[in-house]
Scaffold this motif. Structure first.
Motif, PDB file in Angstrom:
ATOM      1  N   ALA A 182     -27.705  -8.419  65.770  1.00  0.00           N
ATOM      2  CA  ALA A 182     -27.731  -7.390  66.559  1.00  0.00           C
ATOM      3  C   ALA A 182     -28.725  -6.199  65.563  1.00  0.00           C
ATOM      4  O   ALA A 182     -28.553  -6.273  64.545  1.00  0.00           O
ATOM      5  N   GLU A 183     -29.434  -5.711  66.625  1.00  0.00           N
ATOM      6  CA  GLU A 183     -30.557  -4.549  65.749  1.00  0.00           C
ATOM      7  C   GLU A 183     -30.546  -3.154  66.357  1.00  0.00           C
ATOM      8  O   GLU A 183     -30.527  -3.302  67.726  1.00  0.00           O
ATOM      9  N   GLU A 184     -30.790  -2.253  65.442  1.00  0.00           N
ATOM     10  CA  GLU A 184     -30.824  -1.048  66.340  1.00  0.00           C
ATOM     11  C   GLU A 184     -32.193  -1.027  67.264  1.00  0.00           C
ATOM     12  O   GLU A 184     -33.081  -1.454  66.952  1.00  0.00           O
ATOM     13  N   TYR A 185     -31.797  -0.133  68.260  1.00  0.00           N
ATOM     14  CA  TYR A 185     -32.885  -0.003  69.347  1.00  0.00           C
ATOM     15  C   TYR A 185     -33.887   1.011  68.826  1.00  0.00           C
ATOM     16  O   TYR A 185     -33.503   2.150  68.602  1.00  0.00           O
ATOM     17  N   VAL A 186     -34.970   0.765  68.623  1.00  0.00           N
ATOM     18  CA  VAL A 186     -36.153   1.738  68.353  1.00  0.00           C
ATOM     19  C   VAL A 186     -36.756   2.419  69.635  1.00  0.00           C
ATOM     20  O   VAL A 186     -37.445   1.380  70.217  1.00  0.00           O
ATOM     21  N   GLN A 187     -36.658   3.653  69.772  1.00  0.00           N
ATOM     22  CA  GLN A 187     -37.391   4.249  70.825  1.00  0.00           C
ATOM     23  C   GLN A 187     -38.649   4.463  70.527  1.00  0.00           C
ATOM     24  O   GLN A 187     -38.707   5.478  69.536  1.00  0.00           O
ATOM     25  N   GLY A 188     -39.688   3.911  71.026  1.00  0.00           N
ATOM     26  CA  GLY A 188     -41.025   4.164  70.591  1.00  0.00           C
ATOM     27  C   GLY A 188     -42.011   3.314  71.284  1.00  0.00           C
ATOM     28  O   GLY A 188     -41.657   2.709  72.005  1.00  0.00           O
ATOM     29  N   VAL A 189     -43.056   3.314  70.480  1.00  0.00           N
ATOM     30  CA  VAL A 189     -44.228   2.595  71.125  1.00  0.00           C
ATOM     31  C   VAL A 189     -44.523   1.332  70.200  1.00  0.00           C
ATOM     32  O   VAL A 189     -44.446   1.320  68.944  1.00  0.00           O
ATOM     33  N   GLU A 190     -44.310  -0.011  70.595  1.00  0.00           N
ATOM     34  CA  GLU A 190     -44.431  -1.118  70.022  1.00  0.00           C
ATOM     35  C   GLU A 190     -46.113  -1.570  69.705  1.00  0.00           C
ATOM     36  O   GLU A 190     -47.090  -1.376  70.548  1.00  0.00           O
ATOM     37  N   HIS A 191     -46.451  -2.103  68.416  1.00  0.00           N
ATOM     38  CA  HIS A 191     -47.875  -2.332  68.275  1.00  0.00           C
ATOM     39  C   HIS A 191     -47.613  -3.757  67.548  1.00  0.00           C
ATOM     40  O   HIS A 191     -46.546  -4.278  66.837  1.00  0.00           O
ATOM     41  N   GLN A 192     -48.985  -4.305  67.508  1.00  0.00           N
ATOM     42  CA  GLN A 192     -49.248  -5.601  66.753  1.00  0.00           C
ATOM     43  C   GLN A 192     -50.047  -5.156  65.523  1.00  0.00           C
ATOM     44  O   GLN A 192     -50.891  -4.584  65.642  1.00  0.00           O
ATOM     45  N   LEU A 193     -49.947  -6.128  64.882  1.00  0.00           N
ATOM     46  CA  LEU A 193     -50.671  -5.796  63.319  1.00  0.00           C
ATOM     47  C   LEU A 193     -51.063  -7.390  63.158  1.00  0.00           C
ATOM     48  O   LEU A 193     -50.327  -8.116  62.812  1.00  0.00           O
ATOM     49  N   CYS A 194     -52.455  -7.554  62.954  1.00  0.00           N
ATOM     50  CA  CYS A 194     -53.134  -8.922  62.394  1.00  0.00           C
ATOM     51  C   CYS A 194     -53.904  -8.825  61.192  1.00  0.00           C
ATOM     52  O   CYS A 194     -54.510  -7.505  61.090  1.00  0.00           O
ATOM     53  N   ALA A 195     -53.833  -9.514  60.186  1.00  0.00           N
ATOM     54  CA  ALA A 195     -54.775  -9.573  59.033  1.00  0.00           C
ATOM     55  C   ALA A 195     -55.207 -10.951  58.606  1.00  0.00           C
ATOM     56  O   ALA A 195     -54.556 -11.774  58.897  1.00  0.00           O
ATOM     57  N   LEU A 196     -56.605 -10.876  58.196  1.00  0.00           N
ATOM     58  CA  LEU A 196     -57.110 -11.922  57.361  1.00  0.00           C
ATOM     59  C   LEU A 196     -56.776 -12.059  55.925  1.00  0.00           C
ATOM     60  O   LEU A 196     -57.378 -10.920  55.425  1.00  0.00           O
ATOM     61  N   VAL A 197     -56.295 -12.934  55.279  1.00  0.00           N
ATOM     62  CA  VAL A 197     -55.896 -13.107  53.845  1.00  0.00           C
ATOM     63  C   VAL A 197     -56.712 -13.944  53.459  1.00  0.00           C
ATOM     64  O   VAL A 197     -56.663 -15.403  53.627  1.00  0.00           O
ATOM     65  N   HIS A 198     -57.533 -13.828  52.214  1.00  0.00           N
ATOM     66  CA  HIS A 198     -58.047 -14.606  51.379  1.00  0.00           C
ATOM     67  C   HIS A 198     -58.008 -14.156  50.084  1.00  0.00           C
ATOM     68  O   HIS A 198     -58.130 -13.287  49.439  1.00  0.00           O
ATOM     69  N   GLU A 199     -57.548 -15.255  49.214  1.00  0.00           N
ATOM     70  CA  GLU A 199     -57.197 -15.152  47.614  1.00  0.00           C
ATOM     71  C   GLU A 199     -56.144 -14.086  47.589  1.00  0.00           C
ATOM     72  O   GLU A 199     -56.326 -13.413  46.450  1.00  0.00           O
ATOM     73  N   GLY A 200     -55.124 -13.870  48.289  1.00  0.00           N
ATOM     74  CA  GLY A 200     -54.244 -13.190  48.186  1.00  0.00           C
ATOM     75  C   GLY A 200     -54.601 -11.653  48.459  1.00  0.00           C
ATOM     76  O   GLY A 200     -53.660 -10.742  48.726  1.00  0.00           O
ATOM     77  N   ARG A 201     -55.969 -11.311  48.875  1.00  0.00           N
ATOM     78  CA  ARG A 201     -56.376 -10.041  49.215  1.00  0.00           C
ATOM     79  C   ARG A 201     -56.511  -9.852  50.775  1.00  0.00           C
ATOM     80  O   ARG A 201     -57.155 -10.814  51.501  1.00  0.00           O
ATOM     81  N   VAL A 202     -56.020  -8.797  51.437  1.00  0.00           N
ATOM     82  CA  VAL A 202     -56.267  -8.603  52.863  1.00  0.00           C
ATOM     83  C   VAL A 202     -57.789  -8.132  53.044  1.00  0.00           C
ATOM     84  O   VAL A 202     -58.155  -7.334  52.465  1.00  0.00           O
ATOM     85  N   GLN A 203     -58.612  -9.087  53.734  1.00  0.00           N
ATOM     86  CA  GLN A 203     -59.942  -8.659  54.225  1.00  0.00           C
ATOM     87  C   GLN A 203     -60.175  -7.648  55.185  1.00  0.00           C
ATOM     88  O   GLN A 203     -61.230  -6.916  54.937  1.00  0.00           O
ATOM     89  N   ASP A 204     -59.173  -7.788  56.133  1.00  0.00           N
ATOM     90  CA  ASP A 204     -59.211  -6.857  57.152  1.00  0.00           C
ATOM     91  C   ASP A 204     -58.280  -6.746  57.958  1.00  0.00           C
ATOM     92  O   ASP A 204     -57.524  -7.696  57.940  1.00  0.00           O
ATOM     93  N   ALA A 205     -57.646  -5.681  58.663  1.00  0.00           N
ATOM     94  CA  ALA A 205     -56.431  -5.917  59.491  1.00  0.00           C
ATOM     95  C   ALA A 205     -56.723  -5.014  60.731  1.00  0.00           C
ATOM     96  O   ALA A 205     -57.732  -4.228  60.988  1.00  0.00           O
ATOM     97  N   TYR A 206     -55.916  -5.510  61.942  1.00  0.00           N
ATOM     98  CA  TYR A 206     -56.454  -5.100  63.436  1.00  0.00           C
ATOM     99  C   TYR A 206     -55.281  -4.685  63.821  1.00  0.00           C
ATOM    100  O   TYR A 206     -54.209  -5.375  63.948  1.00  0.00           O
ATOM    101  N   VAL A 207     -55.229  -3.421  64.379  1.00  0.00           N
ATOM    102  CA  VAL A 207     -54.113  -2.909  65.169  1.00  0.00           C
ATOM    103  C   VAL A 207     -54.091  -2.879  66.722  1.00  0.00           C
ATOM    104  O   VAL A 207     -55.296  -2.576  67.339  1.00  0.00           O
ATOM    105  N   ALA A 208     -53.288  -3.380  67.298  1.00  0.00           N
ATOM    106  CA  ALA A 208     -53.273  -3.443  68.827  1.00  0.00           C
ATOM    107  C   ALA A 208     -51.936  -2.401  69.322  1.00  0.00           C
ATOM    108  O   ALA A 208     -50.712  -2.485  68.507  1.00  0.00           O
ATOM    109  N   VAL A 209     -51.931  -2.105  70.444  1.00  0.00           N
ATOM    110  CA  VAL A 209     -50.763  -1.295  71.064  1.00  0.00           C
ATOM    111  C   VAL A 209     -50.344  -1.766  72.333  1.00  0.00           C
ATOM    112  O   VAL A 209     -51.140  -2.473  72.837  1.00  0.00           O
TER     113      VAL A 209
END
Length: 400
Positions: A182-209
């Motif tokens: 069971a999880e608390e309901y968060v009233q708000g806007v959901e987003h997606q976060l994607c990231a490309l990782v190379h050798e442990g470092r995030v090369q870039d990240a992309y946010v979607a709504v």
């Protein structure tokens, strides 16, 4: 040489197979129903057999087929994470450890990961009965999110109020072997976060709504994600969040996909995380938004190369899933009608007249999709609403 797990990520699979600089061998878990591309060597991975025995059989198969031994591995299939990475480990390929698989597939374990990364998450508890769901709600309020610890595409995930517990009670009783939370309901806007990782470092990240939270989309709200234009302000520093997650997960190379909420009070709350390519056509939206080959960049990080991130566009691009419902299709809007609308870049219809539909209650259920561009995410959402107002899917009960 890459060993690639066959998955529903067809666009990604097609890209990898078309690469002239990468030779590909396909791995197909026998639990998978996904079709294998014609004419490609594919190793059938059995469940219920030790990973070591399967790795030995795989080496013999490579020799018999006259294939060189792959040195890199990629599994885009969420349901096969544990099986596939155990096999990759036994076969001497790059892989996720059992700890990494647990932290990125088990929703209870994800809470440990978020805490280790110093990121806030919704309050939760493991539950096994309706009484325990009520106890949780008495403390944190209704509605409550109830979901299995391990599942994808929001299957068997419910937002329930005190008068809607019957459905959850049935699910808990019918699947007692599953772990639930069971999880608390968060009233708000959901987003997606994607990231490309190379050798442990995030090369870039992309946010979607998401125009509507995924659980609301299951109930009929707009089912879409919209990648923010590079010039749009991000609700959170996506790259910094992704780096924290990569660090806590000890994630070396690959694609991280996460979900988070921005509460109506401006608060930031983590939702879930996956250590594989983002679902549906989300990566394509990221590439179209910035005018670069996102699928090539994803493939590169899985074969040990830094991704080529040369952006040529500044726009928002969204991926809209077209509605679907049960019945026999008697009419559907022509694709050409949808793609002629303002901002629509491309589209696919996956059903046609005469098809009998019985869609699952899942976030990926649809009759097709379109990609839509705009100067920013608000313009894209407006254009999505226009497409939905035009789209027509007619179904009848039909006859068995």
């Amino acid at each position: 040489m890459l060993l690639l797990v066959v998955s529903r990520r067809r666009s990604f699979t097609r890209h990898v197979l078309e690469r002239s600089d990468i030779d590909t061998v396909l791995l197909r878990p026998q639990t998978s129903s996904v079709e294998v591309p014609d004419g490609r060597p594919v190793f059938p991975l059995r469940a219920g057999i030790s990973a070591e025995a399967e790795a030995e059989r795989y080496q013999r198969w490579l020799s018999r087929m006259g294939l060189p031994r792959p040195t890199f591995f990629c599994n885009p299939d969420e349901s096969a994470q544990s099986l596939a990475h155990r096999f990759a480990s036994a076969a001497g390929l790059p892989h996720l450890s059992p700890r990494q698989v647990r932290l990125s597939t088990d929703k209870l374990a994800m809470k440990e990961l978020f805490a280790a990364a110093g990121l806030p998450a919704a309050r939760f508890r493991e539950v096994a009965s309706i009484a325990e769901v009520k106890e949780f709600a008495d403390r944190y309020g209704w509605p409550v999110i109830v979901k299995p610890a391990v599942s994808g595409s929001a299957v068997d995930t419910w937002k329930v109020d005190v008068d809607q517990l019957g459905t959850v009670d049935l699910a808990l009783r019918s699947r007692p072997e599953r772990r639930w939370l069971a999880e608390e309901y968060v009233q708000g806007v959901e987003h997606q976060l994607c990231a490309l990782v190379h050798e442990g470092r995030v090369q870039d990240a992309y946010v979607a709504v998401n125009p509507a939270p995924v659980l609301d989309a299951l109930a009929g709200a707009m089912n879409a994600d919209i990648t923010l234009a590079p010039s749009e302000p991000e609700p959170v520093d996506g790259r910094a969040v992704a780096q924290r997650l990569a660090g806590a997960l000890a994630f070396r190379s690959g694609y991280l996909h996460a979900e988070f909420f921005i509460g109506h009070d401006g608060s930031f709350v983590m939702g879930e995380i996956a250590a594989r390519i983002g679902g549906a056509e989300l990566p394509t939206s990221h590439g179209l938004s910035r005018g670069f080959d996102m699928l090539a960049a994803v493939t590169d990080v899985y074969v040990g190369r830094p991704p080529l991130l040369e952006y040529t566009r500044d726009r928002s691009v969204g991926h809209l899933l077209l509605p679907v419902r049960r019945g026999v299709v008697s009419g559907i809007s022509p694709l050409a009608e949808l793609t002629s609308m303002p901002g629509v870049l491309s589209g696919v219809l996956t059903v046609e007249v005469g098809d009998r539909l019985d869609p699952p209650r899942a976030s990926n259920a649809s009759s097709g999709h379109v990609h839509i561009e705009g100067t920013d995410s608000k313009v894209v959402q407006e254009r999505m609403a226009d497409v939905l107002s035009r789209f027509r899917l007619e179904v009848s009960e039909g006859h068995h």
